[in-house]
Design an enzyme around this catalytic site. Structure first.
Site, PDB file in Angstrom:
ATOM      1  CB  ALA A   1      -8.118   7.374   4.156  1.00  0.00           C
TER       2      ALA A   1
ATOM      3  N   GLY B   1      -8.226   9.245   9.083  1.00  0.00           N
ATOM      4  CA  GLY B   1      -8.616   9.396  10.482  1.00  0.00           C
ATOM      5  C   GLY B   1      -9.663  10.463  10.733  1.00  0.00           C
TER       6      GLY B   1
ATOM      7  CE  LYS C   1      -3.055   2.734   2.849  1.00  0.00           C
ATOM      8  NZ  LYS C   1      -3.848   2.869   4.081  1.00  0.00           N
TER       9      LYS C   1
ATOM     10  CB  THR D   1      -9.438   5.936  12.512  1.00  0.00           C
ATOM     11  OG1 THR D   1      -8.102   6.043  12.028  1.00  0.00           O
ATOM     12  CG2 THR D   1      -9.576   6.776  13.766  1.00  0.00           C
TER      13      THR D   1
END
Lengths: 256, 64
Positions: free
Chosen positions: A183, A156, A95, A206
């Site tokens: 994300a 996040g 990644k 997250t």
């Protein structure tokens, strides 16, 4: 489901391994949700050997490993990290993260394309963390990437899909390329939306790890992903501006 | 000689990277770099160390 560099995944949930309250909760989040891919990183090892304990637990999960180059700001740093990850994790998957901005952690797409080219030539199978920019997507594919991972929102942030319009355009532009929203997911509804847009997988960390109950949230994410995928395949209706009665008008009694 | 290991200076006797790992007790699954260049496991034995070299020893960790 599309294949990722020839590999069929059991489901579209890719789950991060960072920030959980404990290793036991991390393990349970994976087992309960059934996530088929785990993202991991490389960090400095202490004399106490923390890495070995972590690795043993991840290995026992029996999932695909996707090492990242998180925190890298230069091509050289990212390429070196990728080589180290390939040796440690025994996978060609990487990644590729090349961070360009400190506050937003926005990818530096110029360096990203350059590093993707180098790594592809070195035999890596690159999963580039990118923006929703179509031209960058094209360049990444030309560099040898066979997967694109646009951000939903900054890492996040939990804001969901900031730019559904552009993400829809990306899906339309690259119909045959496996696309992953990576994300920014905060809620299961965000993950469902990604799948409804036709994305092939969702990568998140997250939203699960920092939830009050990570195990329950991991299940919720998997449920939402499954729902979104089913909905996409079921050919949803188009939104309308005006109402359209669903109950038939014909046969209605005259009672006014 | 003095070697910087993961950002901290250490006085070491080892003269190769493989020797350094053994001396410092790194037995597990790690990847190594010397002076910001990756050194594959197979080359650690022939990787000579010089005073002031910067060695990075990395291991699997949590990541997103």
């Amino acid at each position: 489901m599309k294949r990722f560099y020839g590999t069929e995944l059991p489901n579209p949930l890719m789950l991060g391994t960072a920030q959980y309250p404990s290793p036991a909760i991390l393990e349970q989040a994976f087992r309960t949700s059934g996530a088929g891919v785990a993202t991991v990183s490389l960090r400095r090892e202490g004399a106490e050997g923390a890495g070995a304990t972590f690795w043993k637990m991840i290995e026992d999960l029996g999932v695909r490993i996707l090492p990242n180059t998180a925190g890298c700001h230069t091509v050289k740093e990212a390429v070196t990290t990728a080589h180290m990850a390939r040796e440690v994790f025994g996978t060609r998957w990487i990644k590729l993260e090349l961070i360009g901005h400190t506050d937003s952690l926005q990818p530096d797409v110029f360096q990203l394309v350059e590093a993707a080219k180098i790594l592809t030539e070195d035999g890596f199978q690159v999963f580039p963390y990118t923006t929703e920019d179509l031209i960058v997507g094209e360049r990444l594919l030309a560099a040898g990437c066979e997967v694109l991972m646009p951000w939903g929102a900054p890492i996040g942030s939990g804001r969901g899909l900031n730019n559904p319009y552009a993400l829809r355009a990306m899906r339309a532009e690259f119909p045959d390329v496996p696309l992953v929203i990576d994300a920014g997911i905060g809620l299961p509804s965000h993950a469902a939306q990604a799948m409804e847009l036709g994305y092939d997988a969702v990568l998140l960390n997250t939203a699960v790890a920092r939830a009050g109950d990570p195990v329950a949230m991991a299940r919720a994410m998997m449920g939402a992903i499954e729902a979104g995928r089913l909905a996409r395949d079921a050919d949803p209706i188009d939104a309308r501006d005006m109402a359209e009665a669903s109950t038939p008008v014909i046969g209605k009694a005259f009672l006014a | 000689m003095k070697i910087v290991i993961n950002g901290e200076a250490h006085e070491v006797a080892a003269t190769t990277l493989a020797g350094l790992l053994e001396e410092r007790g790194f037995a597990g699954r790690v990847a190594t770099a010397v002076n910001e260049a990756f050194v594959p496991a197979a080359l650690r034995g022939s990787q000579a160390l010089r005073d002031g070299d910067r060695v990075e020893i990395l291991a699997p960790m949590q990541g997103g």
